[in-house]
Enzyme design. Structure first.
Site, short mmCIF file in Angstrom:
data_model
loop_
_atom_site.label_atom_id
_atom_site.label_comp_id
_atom_site.label_asym_id
_atom_site.label_seq_id
_atom_site.Cartn_x
_atom_site.Cartn_y
_atom_site.Cartn_z
N GLU A 61 -76.41 -0.06 -34.17
CA GLU A 61 -75.13 -0.24 -33.47
C GLU A 61 -75.19 -1.33 -32.40
OE1 GLU A 61 -71.77 -0.26 -33.08
OE2 GLU A 61 -71.75 1.86 -33.63
N LYS B 24 -74.28 -12.00 -36.09
CA LYS B 24 -73.45 -10.81 -35.99
C LYS B 24 -72.39 -10.77 -37.10
CE LYS B 24 -74.31 -10.49 -31.05
NZ LYS B 24 -73.87 -11.10 -29.77
#
Lengths: 405, 405
Positions: B126, B202
């Site tokens: 996460e 990302k």
């Protein structure tokens, strides 16, 4: 896995659509097919948009309660005590319940959660707060390392649509409401939305979830948007502020302060750019700081997104509790003791207001003095605010809290 | 539950802080205490902000690998192949791994995920995408009823800080970068951030997660913000557009189009109001439509919020897979075939540009003609864009895609 759906309106049909269009992905995640085995409706003859396949469609709830083959129940039919009683019976049989019924849940969730816990069943309700925004999942799983001390949101699409139309297009309240009805955003009797009750239910459910405390909905003050005037929206706009109906709640570890009311947000605030029927929830945690979650607050497939995600997560966890700890303690709702700035429109002239506020040691900046006198004050404590509000001499015509950024 | 932490920098210390300040809540959720039993650091003598309690602090990774008492490992030390190899060894022992290491994961996540799966261990990450924003949880659990076809985000706080300073305060790039360094948002060598590589990692991780396809990071085109000129930010501002470094990715069911580049967003776009070091991720699903997730992209306790939530969820699921299906198929990155509007600043004068664009059948509106000639075009296909870009006669000085709302 056999599924019963109670109710086949907009959301019910949205669920059938999502289960069908994303069947392959959903089956892959769960590891087995979802079969809608039963559908409960009040009128079995009504024509519906959804293809109900081989489901047994019935208006006899007992035939579902007596059935042995149901693994989970989705409740999207609305209703209060009768619905609660039916769901309790399913939970008592160990059948998982997924509900989008915020009205009922805001009042009875603690009762249902206890029965669920006692029977090793899941009670899931992602769709009951802010439609398709996965905010329950975010608070229960994504942010569960935090103690949450503030939750604030645009939780009702109807009122946000009306306020956006008033703000952006200069429409008055009545015209914006009519358009919202025409578009299907507002119901014929718009009370639940425009008087803030729908947002009240959601901020109650959110606060319970975020703080792990029971909250009595009857303690939560609520002001709707019926009396919002175009003049104040426009004045506030000139001062860099936008009006939104906000459900807000803060927790100090013991008590919550909580309210639903039209509030003025600075243009740069994340919630200020949430327009029309969209919803958003702002959450502050003691590790993560500020977060915000934005998306659709209503709609068939949009709300179904939340319902079906609950279903997938329930099925994948194979009975392991998906829900956080059930709150035992209650928190009382008390008035906020934070000092806020306020937008105030007085009927008196500027000189009188200047004297009046100076006499109370309240700083302000003038927003408009053309007709009424409109100011934005510096931070005012609750005591002083009450004193201001109780003064009848200077005729307060409008008063809105200004939320800091 | 015994925990080993690899690395004790900003995020490592943040994790110790969060575990300590929210101990009661975390213990309540998991049902047992978390004990940090081992800490691996490269220099055991270095003074640290965190109270490491009774943990064994060591620079010998083998002593951790040989230990029998570790249930989960948190990796916040960075590094590429060596780190991957260490984590593989933990996973092979069935030990859950939580990593915030986007550089390594963007390249090796498929390899690690396979080892995790073979050994019934969880691989959770996460914190590796958008810091404290629980976006992995949102995509894997909150939105898992959807097929996702678009992901777009402000994924790097350093560049967003620099662009916000340039936009809001009129600073030039060099001054904004210096300030970012001073505030600790940018490193001494800012390449990873300002050249877009951090955002590239990302968007690769996000796309893999959202579409369930492997993506090769080397195929993803990236443009940073080093050459962004104040003049273009200001011109775009006059036209109601804001410059943001955006990682964007679209999936057509087979291929992805993907890019990291400075893009112009309409002021009303949800991502346009994400300022300074904040991050946000915009996700479009086929049931829910538009959603957005906003929060801190970096920071000690902020990132620790994500790491510790992974830990809680891992512990609560008692080994049941928290992670979605591991992608088998790869998607190739191809150029987008969507027609976009572009902001283009030419060195030629208005008359020449007007002729030039008319000759190519490109509609445009003039933004500025004082010195250079700046226009915003109507939608242009990729073929035509290439033709425009290859033209050397009219001197393109700046060109940015304009994202629709």
């Amino acid at each position: 896995m056999n599924l019963a759906i109670l109710g086949m309106g907009t959301v019910g049909c949205g669920i059938m659509e999502v289960l069908s269009m994303n069947r392959e992905k959903i089956t892959g995640l769960i590891g087995e097919e979802i079969t809608v085995s039963h559908v409960f409706v009040s009128n079995v003859d009504k024509k519906r948009d959804a293809d109900l396949g081989g489901a047994i469609v019935t208006d006899d709830i007992n035939s579902l309660l007596d059935s042995d083959g149901i693994d989970a129940v989705i409740e999207v039919m609305g209703g209060m005590e009768t619905t609660r009683d039916v769901l309790i019976q399913f939970l008592e049989k160990g059948i998982h319940v997924i509900s989008a019924n915020k009205d009922m849940l805001a009042k009875y969730i603690d009762e249902l959660a206890l029965v669920a816990e006692e029977n090793d069943a899941n009670l899931l309700y992602e769709a009951s707060i802010a439609g398709g925004i996965p905010i329950v999942n975010a608070i229960e799983h994504g942010l569960n390392a935090n103690q949450i001390h503030k939750v604030m949101g645009i939780l009702n699409g109807t009122t946000n649509y009306i306020l956006s139309k008033m703000t952006k297009d200069g429409w008055d309240y009545a015209r914006a409401l009519d358009e919202a009805k025409e578009k299907g955003y507002a119901e014929a009797d718009p009370t639940n939305d425009v008087d803030g009750f729908d947002a009240q239910r959601k901020i109650v459910l959110l606060s319970r979830l975020a703080y792990g405390r029971k909250v009595d909905i009857d303690e939560v003050p609520v002001t709707g948007i019926r009396n919002v005037e175009l003049k104040d929206i426009s004045n506030a706009g000139d001062a860099g502020l936008k009006m939104k109906l906000v459900g807000k709640s803060e927790f100090d570890g013991e008590n919550v302060s909580m309210e639903v009311a039209p509030v003025l947000l600075p243009d740069e605030h994340q919630l200020a750019s949430v327009e029309y029927e969209k919803n958003a929830v702002y959450v502050m945690g003691n590790a993560v700081g500020e977060t915000m979650f934005y998306g659709p607050g209503a709609g068939g497939p949009e709300t179904a997104s939340a319902v079906v995600s609950d279903l997938i997560n329930c099925a994948r966890s194979r009975g392991a509790a998906r829900t956080g700890t059930r709150p035992e303690a209650a928190a009382h709702v008390k008035a906020s003791d934070t000092a806020y700035s306020y937008y105030i429109r007085f009927s008196s002239d500027e000189a009188a207001i200047s004297n009046h506020l100076a006499g109370m040691n309240i700083e302000y900046r003038l927003v408009d003095a053309a007709d009424d006198t409109t100011v934005i004050t510096g931070p005012i404590g609750q005591e002083q605010l009450k004193k201001l509000e109780s003064d009848t001499q200077h005729g307060i015509r409008a008063l809105y809290q200004v939320e800091g950024n």
